[in-house]
Motif scaffolding. Structure first.
Motif, short mmCIF file in Angstrom:
data_model
loop_
_atom_site.label_atom_id
_atom_site.label_comp_id
_atom_site.label_asym_id
_atom_site.label_seq_id
_atom_site.Cartn_x
_atom_site.Cartn_y
_atom_site.Cartn_z
N MET A 1 0.84 -1.17 0.00
CA MET A 1 0.00 0.00 0.00
C MET A 1 0.88 1.21 0.00
O MET A 1 1.90 1.24 0.65
CB MET A 1 -0.85 0.01 1.24
CG MET A 1 -1.52 -1.32 1.51
SD MET A 1 -2.40 -1.98 0.14
CE MET A 1 -1.52 -3.46 -0.20
N PHE A 60 -4.32 -2.66 8.16
CA PHE A 60 -5.09 -1.53 7.62
C PHE A 60 -5.52 -0.53 8.67
O PHE A 60 -5.62 -0.86 9.84
CB PHE A 60 -6.37 -2.04 6.94
CG PHE A 60 -6.15 -3.20 6.05
CD1 PHE A 60 -5.63 -3.03 4.79
CD2 PHE A 60 -6.41 -4.47 6.51
CE1 PHE A 60 -5.41 -4.11 3.97
CE2 PHE A 60 -6.20 -5.55 5.69
CZ PHE A 60 -5.69 -5.38 4.43
N VAL A 133 -13.61 -12.82 -2.35
CA VAL A 133 -12.44 -13.67 -2.66
C VAL A 133 -11.29 -13.20 -1.79
O VAL A 133 -10.83 -12.06 -1.91
CB VAL A 133 -12.08 -13.56 -4.16
CG1 VAL A 133 -10.90 -14.47 -4.47
CG2 VAL A 133 -13.27 -13.90 -5.03
N GLU A 134 -10.88 -14.04 -0.87
CA GLU A 134 -9.89 -13.63 0.12
C GLU A 134 -8.98 -14.82 0.43
O GLU A 134 -9.45 -15.91 0.73
CB GLU A 134 -10.59 -13.15 1.40
CG GLU A 134 -9.67 -12.81 2.54
CD GLU A 134 -8.66 -11.72 2.19
OE1 GLU A 134 -9.07 -10.57 2.00
OE2 GLU A 134 -7.46 -12.04 2.06
N THR A 135 -7.67 -14.58 0.35
CA THR A 135 -6.71 -15.67 0.61
C THR A 135 -6.35 -15.77 2.09
O THR A 135 -5.88 -16.81 2.53
CB THR A 135 -5.42 -15.45 -0.22
OG1 THR A 135 -5.08 -14.07 -0.16
CG2 THR A 135 -5.62 -15.84 -1.66
N LEU A 139 -8.16 -12.41 7.70
CA LEU A 139 -8.95 -11.30 7.18
C LEU A 139 -10.39 -11.71 6.92
O LEU A 139 -11.31 -10.91 7.07
CB LEU A 139 -8.31 -10.72 5.91
CG LEU A 139 -7.08 -9.85 6.18
CD1 LEU A 139 -6.40 -9.43 4.88
CD2 LEU A 139 -7.45 -8.61 6.99
N LEU A 175 -5.78 -4.60 -4.85
CA LEU A 175 -5.52 -6.04 -4.92
C LEU A 175 -4.26 -6.30 -5.74
O LEU A 175 -3.34 -6.99 -5.30
CB LEU A 175 -6.70 -6.77 -5.58
CG LEU A 175 -6.36 -8.19 -6.05
CD1 LEU A 175 -6.22 -9.13 -4.85
CD2 LEU A 175 -7.39 -8.72 -7.03
N1 SAH Z 1 -9.28 -3.84 -0.72
C1 SAH Z 1 -8.89 -3.64 0.65
C2 SAH Z 1 -7.62 -4.39 1.03
C3 SAH Z 1 -6.41 -4.19 0.18
S1 SAH Z 1 -5.03 -5.13 0.73
C4 SAH Z 1 -8.76 -2.17 0.94
O1 SAH Z 1 -8.73 -1.39 0.01
O2 SAH Z 1 -8.68 -1.80 2.12
C5 SAH Z 1 -5.02 -6.55 -0.31
C6 SAH Z 1 -6.11 -7.53 -0.03
O3 SAH Z 1 -6.01 -8.56 -1.02
C7 SAH Z 1 -6.05 -8.26 1.29
O4 SAH Z 1 -7.37 -8.51 1.70
C8 SAH Z 1 -5.32 -9.56 0.91
O5 SAH Z 1 -5.49 -10.58 1.84
C9 SAH Z 1 -5.96 -9.84 -0.41
N2 SAH Z 1 -5.24 -10.67 -1.37
C10 SAH Z 1 -3.93 -10.67 -1.67
N3 SAH Z 1 -3.68 -11.52 -2.69
C11 SAH Z 1 -4.87 -12.04 -3.05
C12 SAH Z 1 -5.28 -12.96 -4.07
N4 SAH Z 1 -4.42 -13.51 -4.89
N5 SAH Z 1 -6.60 -13.26 -4.15
C13 SAH Z 1 -7.49 -12.69 -3.32
N6 SAH Z 1 -7.15 -11.81 -2.35
C14 SAH Z 1 -5.87 -11.50 -2.21
#
Ligand code: SAH
Length: 383
Positions: A1, A60, A133-135, A139, A175
């Motif tokens: 970020m 965050f 969709v969350e890895t 979270l 993302l």
């Molecule tokens: N969209 C949110 C978080 C951004 S941080 C915001 O703006 O506050 C990145 C996010 O992507 C986190 O939730 C992380 O766990 C997720 N992430 C990272 N790689 C990913 C992947 N390959 N598929 C899905 N989620 C992913």
């Protein structure tokens, strides 16, 4: 970020460990098998099951290492909600709808979007299913709490291809910057993969590997760039863009992608680490720092077009948010509030949409891809 959170004045100065646990694990790996690629290093830093940054940290928000747009103000998620309603209408208001967010963080943006969708478009809200969709397991737990009111509508998936098929509206904020990239370095013998190895003191250091780069991937007519120049290439990001574009092409819908980065493919090292509210060296604290890189929107746009979906954009985040009416919405939100609250709202708009250091309006970019082709405001129509 890209934006470190404001340092909290009473935060204790952390003791800096000589080597993080993950650095020790990576050093062992390198001793046993040789240097690892930047992309493997990136992936381990964020997703190592024991020490990965997203598995272990609460990054965050105002108290985390960095702040993302949805955590700055509800106005951001609300504008994305407005955009989703607009896209749905331009698609002819089909039902049912799958509303997907990839990488939802704390779930804040989805909560703000859903509130707006329920208000502006009840027929959409009533029939939509939410797919997150969350890895990161951790979270997902946070998202479950944030979105408790909507729990009957929501399901979670480990990857986008597990989301059931059908007409889909997709949002992804910050993302792509978290998906690992490969780096290549110009050498006497052409571009070679940048690796992470060990120096004489057993500390992590960048080295140059064997793999070469297909020169057709390099940006246009630049001639030979100086030795040491870095080129970033992101097949894992391309794969995500391709999967979601293919889904839209087959089943219809729109995806909006927001991130910091550049509209035009170019050279340069954009790998960046943020730890304890501040920029950190990329190899200094693996697992304890967030690791990201800028997003090449030209590359994502090309993948989308090659897949056969229609591209709207790009726009800078500032143009996008003002175009959607963030200033007007802020005025409504500030009405009848006390002056300090009104100032907070105004400063949030400035941080999200303004230009200059520490603001997101210029550095962050937005594209939307759709199938069938539709024109979406506030993007400029394609001639
Ligand atoms: N969209 C949110 C978080 C951004 S941080 C915001 O703006 O506050 C990145 C996010 O992507 C986190 O939730 C992380 O766990 C997720 N992430 C990272 N790689 C990913 C992947 N390959 N598929 C899905 N989620 C992913």
């Amino acid at each position: 970020m890209t934006t470190p959170a404001d340092p909290s004045p009473d935060a204790p100065t952390p003791a800096v460990p000589a080597m993080t646990p993950l650095a020790g694990r990576i050093a062992n790996l390198i001793r046993a098998h040789g240097p690892i690629s930047v992309t493997d290093y990136f992936a381990l830093c964020l997703a190592d099951p024991d020490y990965g940054y997203y598995q272990t940290r609460e990054p965050f928000g105002a108290h985390g290492d960095f702040i993302t747009a949805p955590e700055i103000s509800q106005l951001f998620g609300e504008m994305i909600g407005v955009f989703m309603v607009h896209a749905w209408q331009q698609h002819g208001a089909p039902t049912p709808v799958k509303l997907v967010e990839i990488g939802p963080g704390r779930g804040t943006m989805m909560a703000d979007m859903l509130r707006v969708i329920a208000k502006l478009a009840p027929p959409l809200f009533e029939t939509l299913e939410v797919h997150l969709v969350e890895t990161s397991e951790r979270l997902r737990g946070v998202q479950r709490v944030t979105l408790e009111t909507y729990s009957t509508k929501i399901s979670w998936h480990g990857s986008f291809d597990q989301v059931p098929e059908g007409f889909t509206l997709i949002a992804a904020n910050e993302l792509f910057d978290a998906i690992p990239i490969r780096q290549f370095v110009q050498t006497k013998t052409g571009f070679r993969e940048r690796m992470v190895g060990l120096d004489a003191d057993d500390a992590l250091t960048f080295t140059i590997g064997i793999a070469t780069l297909d020169p057709s991937l390099l940006p246009g007519e630049t001639g030979r760039v100086p030795d040491g120049t870095i080129f970033e290439y992101a097949p894992a990001r391309q794969a995500v863009m391709q999967t979601l574009s293919e889904r839209l092409r087959t089943h219809g819908g729109t995806a909006v992608v927001i991130d910091y980065g550049h509209m035009v493919t170019s050279f340069g090292d954009t790998l960046q680490a943020i730890r304890n509210h501040d920029f950190d060296a990329a190899l200094a604290h693996p697992g304890e720092a967030d690791l990201t890189s800028h997003v090449d929107f030209e590359d994502l746009a090309r993948i989308a077009r090659d897949t056969g979906v229609h591209l709207n954009g790009g726009l800078r985040q500032g143009e996008f948010l003002y175009g959607l009416g963030i200033a007007e919405r802020a005025t409504v939100l500030a009405k009848d509030r006390e002056p300090p609250e009104q100032r907070l709202i105004a400063s949030a708009v400035d941080r999200l949409a303004g230009e200059g250091a520490g603001k997101m309006g210029e550095l962050f970019k937005v594209i939307a891809v759709s199938s069938p082709a539709i024109h979406l405001m506030p993007f400029r129509p394609v001639e």
